[in-house]
Design a protein around this motif. Structure first.
Motif, PDB file in Angstrom:
ATOM      1  N   VAL A   6      87.993 130.773  28.142  1.00  0.00           N
ATOM      2  CA  VAL A   6      87.071 129.675  27.902  1.00  0.00           C
ATOM      3  C   VAL A   6      85.655 130.029  28.358  1.00  0.00           C
ATOM      4  O   VAL A   6      84.683 129.637  27.729  1.00  0.00           O
ATOM      5  N   GLN A   7      85.519 130.804  29.429  1.00  0.00           N
ATOM      6  CA  GLN A   7      84.189 131.170  29.923  1.00  0.00           C
ATOM      7  C   GLN A   7      83.461 132.135  29.000  1.00  0.00           C
ATOM      8  O   GLN A   7      82.262 132.337  29.142  1.00  0.00           O
ATOM      9  N   GLN A   8      84.153 132.727  28.045  1.00  0.00           N
ATOM     10  CA  GLN A   8      83.520 133.636  27.095  1.00  0.00           C
ATOM     11  C   GLN A   8      82.947 132.915  25.883  1.00  0.00           C
ATOM     12  O   GLN A   8      82.252 133.523  25.083  1.00  0.00           O
ATOM     13  N   VAL A   9      83.225 131.640  25.735  1.00  0.00           N
ATOM     14  CA  VAL A   9      82.699 130.856  24.612  1.00  0.00           C
ATOM     15  C   VAL A   9      81.252 130.497  24.934  1.00  0.00           C
ATOM     16  O   VAL A   9      80.977 129.840  25.948  1.00  0.00           O
ATOM     17  N   ALA A  10      80.325 130.917  24.081  1.00  0.00           N
ATOM     18  CA  ALA A  10      78.896 130.721  24.340  1.00  0.00           C
ATOM     19  C   ALA A  10      78.552 129.246  24.554  1.00  0.00           C
ATOM     20  O   ALA A  10      77.758 128.913  25.442  1.00  0.00           O
ATOM     21  N   ALA A  11      79.127 128.366  23.773  1.00  0.00           N
ATOM     22  CA  ALA A  11      78.834 126.931  23.913  1.00  0.00           C
ATOM     23  C   ALA A  11      79.274 126.413  25.279  1.00  0.00           C
ATOM     24  O   ALA A  11      78.587 125.596  25.894  1.00  0.00           O
ATOM     25  N   VAL A  12      80.389 126.890  25.764  1.00  0.00           N
ATOM     26  CA  VAL A  12      80.885 126.484  27.082  1.00  0.00           C
ATOM     27  C   VAL A  12      79.934 126.986  28.169  1.00  0.00           C
ATOM     28  O   VAL A  12      79.590 126.250  29.104  1.00  0.00           O
ATOM     29  N   ARG A  13      79.502 128.225  28.038  1.00  0.00           N
ATOM     30  CA  ARG A  13      78.563 128.776  29.030  1.00  0.00           C
ATOM     31  C   ARG A  13      77.262 127.981  29.073  1.00  0.00           C
ATOM     32  O   ARG A  13      76.740 127.698  30.149  1.00  0.00           O
ATOM     33  N   ARG A  14      76.740 127.603  27.905  1.00  0.00           N
ATOM     34  CA  ARG A  14      75.493 126.817  27.859  1.00  0.00           C
ATOM     35  C   ARG A  14      75.676 125.463  28.531  1.00  0.00           C
ATOM     36  O   ARG A  14      74.827 125.017  29.304  1.00  0.00           O
ATOM     37  N   ALA A  15      76.783 124.796  28.242  1.00  0.00           N
ATOM     38  CA  ALA A  15      77.050 123.494  28.869  1.00  0.00           C
ATOM     39  C   ALA A  15      77.175 123.653  30.376  1.00  0.00           C
ATOM     40  O   ALA A  15      76.629 122.847  31.144  1.00  0.00           O
ATOM     41  N   ALA A  16      77.869 124.685  30.818  1.00  0.00           N
ATOM     42  CA  ALA A  16      78.052 124.925  32.258  1.00  0.00           C
ATOM     43  C   ALA A  16      76.710 125.142  32.946  1.00  0.00           C
ATOM     44  O   ALA A  16      76.463 124.582  34.025  1.00  0.00           O
ATOM     45  N   GLU A  17      75.852 125.930  32.350  1.00  0.00           N
ATOM     46  CA  GLU A  17      74.525 126.189  32.938  1.00  0.00           C
ATOM     47  C   GLU A  17      73.749 124.894  33.140  1.00  0.00           C
ATOM     48  O   GLU A  17      73.182 124.665  34.211  1.00  0.00           O
ATOM     49  N   LEU A  18      73.725 124.065  32.107  1.00  0.00           N
ATOM     50  CA  LEU A  18      72.985 122.814  32.203  1.00  0.00           C
ATOM     51  C   LEU A  18      73.577 121.902  33.275  1.00  0.00           C
ATOM     52  O   LEU A  18      72.843 121.327  34.082  1.00  0.00           O
TER      53      LEU A  18
END
Length: 134
Positions: free
Chosen positions: A49-61
């Protein structure tokens, strides 16, 4: 602790909308968000799941807003997986961002968001229902 399950697809714009909506919710204490991604029927490359770009963007925000983030994933029936994960983590709220589909597309293919809303036993926040990011 207020727990939110955010089901994140692959669209980064929708994921950012979800994260912003969660960050804008009134807070009366700590908030924890589980970012959930369903890999559909299978995950042949073994991605996490951490490799999904959309997930990473949401996590950063969310992390920039001092919101605790953790992760969950599944492969298979997305509706069942969202509802079961919500039960497993004791989610107080579900956050979904539907894809824009025509009425015919919804009738033929169904809608994960619609099914989750109908079956959920907790509040569901639907973000970007106008299809932004499509």
């Amino acid at each position: 602790m207020y727990r939110i399950l955010a089901a994140i697809g692959t669209d980064e714009e929708r994921a950012v909308e979800q994260a912003r909506a969660i960050a804008d919710l009134p807070r009366n204490g700590d908030v924890a968000v589980t970012l959930f991604h369903d890999f559909a029927d299978d995950n042949p490359e073994g991605a996490s799941v951490q490799q999904v770009a959309a997930v990473r963007r949401a996590a950063e925000l969310l992390e920039d807003e001092d919101i605790e983030v953790d992760y969950a994933e599944s492969s298979g029936d997305a509706v069942r997986a969202v509802l079961e994960t919500a039960d497993d983590i004791g989610a107080d709220l579900l956050c979904l961002a539907p894809r824009k589909r025509s009425p015919t597309g919804k009738a033929i293919f169904g809608s994960v968001t619609q099914q989750v809303i109908l079956e959920a036993d907790r509040p569901v926040l639907v973000v970007g229902a106008d299809g932004a990011g499509e």
